[in-house]
Design a protein around this motif. Structure first.
Motif, PDB file in Angstrom:
ATOM      1  N   GLN A  67       0.816  -1.216   0.000  1.00 24.56           N
ATOM      2  CA  GLN A  67       0.000   0.000   0.000  1.00 24.56           C
ATOM      3  C   GLN A  67       0.846   1.260   0.000  1.00 24.56           C
ATOM      4  O   GLN A  67       0.405   2.293  -0.514  1.00 24.56           O
ATOM      5  N   ILE A  68       2.036   1.201   0.553  1.00 25.29           N
ATOM      6  CA  ILE A  68       2.889   2.387   0.644  1.00 25.29           C
ATOM      7  C   ILE A  68       3.143   2.987  -0.726  1.00 25.29           C
ATOM      8  O   ILE A  68       3.086   4.214  -0.922  1.00 25.29           O
ATOM      9  N   LYS A  69       3.415   2.150  -1.729  1.00 28.69           N
ATOM     10  CA  LYS A  69       3.740   2.673  -3.052  1.00 28.69           C
ATOM     11  C   LYS A  69       2.516   3.245  -3.773  1.00 28.69           C
ATOM     12  O   LYS A  69       2.664   3.951  -4.763  1.00 28.69           O
ATOM     13  N   HIS A  70       1.310   2.937  -3.278  1.00 24.44           N
ATOM     14  CA  HIS A  70       0.086   3.470  -3.877  1.00 24.44           C
ATOM     15  C   HIS A  70      -0.565   4.537  -3.002  1.00 24.44           C
ATOM     16  O   HIS A  70      -1.641   5.040  -3.346  1.00 24.44           O
ATOM     17  N   LEU A  71       0.076   4.879  -1.900  1.00 26.80           N
ATOM     18  CA  LEU A  71      -0.506   5.823  -0.949  1.00 26.80           C
ATOM     19  C   LEU A  71      -0.374   7.244  -1.480  1.00 26.80           C
ATOM     20  O   LEU A  71       0.722   7.713  -1.760  1.00 26.80           O
ATOM     21  N   SER A  72      -1.500   7.931  -1.624  1.00 24.42           N
ATOM     22  CA  SER A  72      -1.488   9.282  -2.167  1.00 24.42           C
ATOM     23  C   SER A  72      -1.550  10.348  -1.079  1.00 24.42           C
ATOM     24  O   SER A  72      -0.930  11.397  -1.198  1.00 24.42           O
ATOM     25  N   MET A  73      -2.305  10.097  -0.018  1.00 24.89           N
ATOM     26  CA  MET A  73      -2.473  11.120   1.016  1.00 24.89           C
ATOM     27  C   MET A  73      -2.889  10.459   2.322  1.00 24.89           C
ATOM     28  O   MET A  73      -3.634   9.474   2.331  1.00 24.89           O
ATOM     29  N   VAL A  74      -2.398  11.021   3.440  1.00 24.55           N
ATOM     30  CA  VAL A  74      -2.800  10.604   4.784  1.00 24.55           C
ATOM     31  C   VAL A  74      -3.129  11.858   5.582  1.00 24.55           C
ATOM     32  O   VAL A  74      -2.311  12.780   5.657  1.00 24.55           O
ATOM     33  N   GLN A  75      -4.310  11.891   6.160  1.00 29.17           N
ATOM     34  CA  GLN A  75      -4.738  13.018   6.992  1.00 29.17           C
ATOM     35  C   GLN A  75      -5.274  12.483   8.315  1.00 29.17           C
ATOM     36  O   GLN A  75      -5.812  11.368   8.373  1.00 29.17           O
ATOM     37  N   ALA A  76      -5.126  13.276   9.365  1.00 31.74           N
ATOM     38  CA  ALA A  76      -5.623  12.887  10.685  1.00 31.74           C
ATOM     39  C   ALA A  76      -6.190  14.108  11.393  1.00 31.74           C
ATOM     40  O   ALA A  76      -5.672  15.220  11.247  1.00 31.74           O
ATOM     41  N   MET A  77      -7.268  13.880  12.166  1.00 35.23           N
ATOM     42  CA  MET A  77      -7.893  14.944  12.945  1.00 35.23           C
ATOM     43  C   MET A  77      -8.274  14.399  14.317  1.00 35.23           C
ATOM     44  O   MET A  77      -8.656  13.228  14.448  1.00 35.23           O
TER      45      MET A  77
END
Length: 461
Positions: A67-77
């Motif tokens: 999944q790392i190579k296909h990961l586009s964005m990570v957001q957290a709130m």
């Protein structure tokens, strides 16, 4: 084979857990994965508790290497309050590396707004987006066939922390699910597949699952997009966008029948697309849409106060593996996007990303062409991009115009956020081009006057 390695690594990973993992535990986790389009969106709700003796300033999010190579964005709130009184506080999320990470696991570090004291809990909402994660199977289909895809993940959440209770939901675009891996308890109802609840899962637990389902949504992929934004202090911004578009789904096999496509659109070519929607800024003017052949008239523009929408059709419908290239251009008023900072610098405030709706961009390049004479350019963005400076020459230019080049791969609609480009500019430079034109006309006038009055005859009259 990879799945067996993951399962085998659980015991090893228990010994490789980081010190911070021993201080935190996830009391409850709910994960919802949206598979309704070719852009996979995963939503986490995590209730994190500090079970250590010291305050915790951050926590880790773990992702398998697939999944790392296909990961586009990570957001957290961080969530505070309940129901209608909920408030969401964005948190800082950065990729990080950890020593002795099991099986090349990738990590992101989430920093809490305030350190989590011993015994305290916090509820987080995490969004991550994956691209090119749906594998068409079969990889080639005829015009009359529907598109089936595989999605591979885990029934439990990969995490360096102990998870007391967790549930995972997969949402498919239709009720047609060919198969899915059964990891008890698991059940399917309509478009939703539920895994769990699972209790007391050790760190780095992994239970591979495959979901094989129908997905006929448009797999619109822009292989490369070059957006040029040219600033003119005489009143407008000129935007030119060069697209290289492809259908990223199952490749088309056999012949294409225009008759079947026109008469039975819902059956013949259900996985293809023949229309696109671009969301443009408000107050656009001088809009054009063309390709290498010339202007394309199959488009419709709707303007509004908040946005403009351009509906257009390529010259032919796009099936799996087919490509199309085209250009979209337009102008917008300068006063809506160019401002002056308190320190005297000027800055452009424009939208990053791709205007096309629900589209993946493999490579995005944005070129901001500053007026001639601009100095000290700098770009401000909420995420990391590659930056470079170039020089472009246009009509009546002497030293050329500075071009700020921003480049990012794996771009999704979530990246469509404002960015700023700052620069310094002396108003006297605005007179350079008019002065050159006036000087040229004056020189021609003087030369003509001299030619008329000078006697070039060699014989005296």
């Amino acid at each position: 084979m990879a799945a067996r390695i993951w399962i085998f690594s659980v015991a090893v990973a228990l010994f490789l857990s980081f010190s911070s993992a021993q201080d935190l535990q996830i009391v409850n986790a709910e994960r919802r994965i949206d598979l309704s389009s070719h852009i996979v969106k995963a939503f986490f709700t995590l209730k994190v508790e500090n079970i250590g003796k010291d305050p915790a300033a951050d926590m880790l999010l773990a992702f398998p290497p697939t999944q790392i190579k296909h990961l586009s964005m990570v957001q957290a709130m961080a969530i505070t309050g309940k129901k209608k009184k909920k408030t969401y506080l964005p948190l800082d999320v950065k990729p990080t590396e950890q020593p002795d990470a099991p099986n090349d696991t990738g990590y992101f570090l989430v920093s809490f707004a305030t350190p989590l004291t011993p015994g305290e809990t916090v509820t987080l909402e995490v969004l991550y987006i994956l691209t090119h994660s749906l594998e068409p199977f079969p990889s080639e289909i005829a015009q009359s066939e529907s598109q089936l895809v595989y999605y591979r993940d885990s029934a439990v959440i990969l995490s360096p922390y102990h998870i007391k209770q967790q549930t995972t939901f997969f949402k498919t675009p239709s009720a047609r699910v060919e198969s899915f891996t059964n990891v008890e308890p698991a059940n399917r109802a309509g478009k939703e597949i539920k895994y769990g609840p699972y209790e007391d899962r050790a760190p780095y637990s992994y239970a591979p699952v495959n979901v094989h389902f129908e997905n006929n949504s448009p797999f619109a992929v822009v292989e490369e997009l070059v957006r040029e934004i040219e600033i003119s202090h005489w009143g407008s911004l000129q935007i030119t966008e060069n697209y290289r578009l492809t259908h990223g789904g199952a490749r088309h096999k056999g012949v294409f029948s225009r008759v079947d496509y026109q008469s039975r659109r819902s059956i013949s070519g259900s996985s293809s697309f023949n229309a696109l929607l671009a969301v443009l800024p408000p107050k656009v003017n001088s809009v054009y849409y063309r390709d290498d052949i010339g202007n394309i008239s199959t488009s419709h523009l709707r303007t509004g106060f908040k946005k403009s929408e351009l509906e257009f059709e390529p010259r032919y419908p796009l099936f799996g593996g087919w490509r199309a290239t085209f250009i979209i251009g337009y102008r917008v008023p300068l006063e809506d996007y160019l401002f002056e900072a308190p320190d005297g610098r000027r800055y452009l405030n424009f939208t990053f990303g791709c205007p096309l709706v629900e589209t993946i961009v493999n490579k995005l390049t944005i070129k901001v062409v500053l007026p001639e004479g601009s100095k000290d350019p700098s770009a401000v963005l909420p995420f990391t991009v590659n930056q470079d400076l170039q020089v472009k020459y246009s009509y009546l230019d002497i030293v050329g115009r500075t071009v700020v080049v921003l480049q990012k791969d794996n771009v999704v609609p979530t990246h469509n956020v404002p960015f700023q480009v700052y620069y310094t500019f002396k108003p006297i430079y605005m007179l350079a081009e008019p002065f050159m034109l006036v000087s040229a006309f004056f020189f021609v006038f003087v030369a003509s006057l001299a030619y008329v009055h000078i006697d070039l005859n060699i014989v005296k009259k």
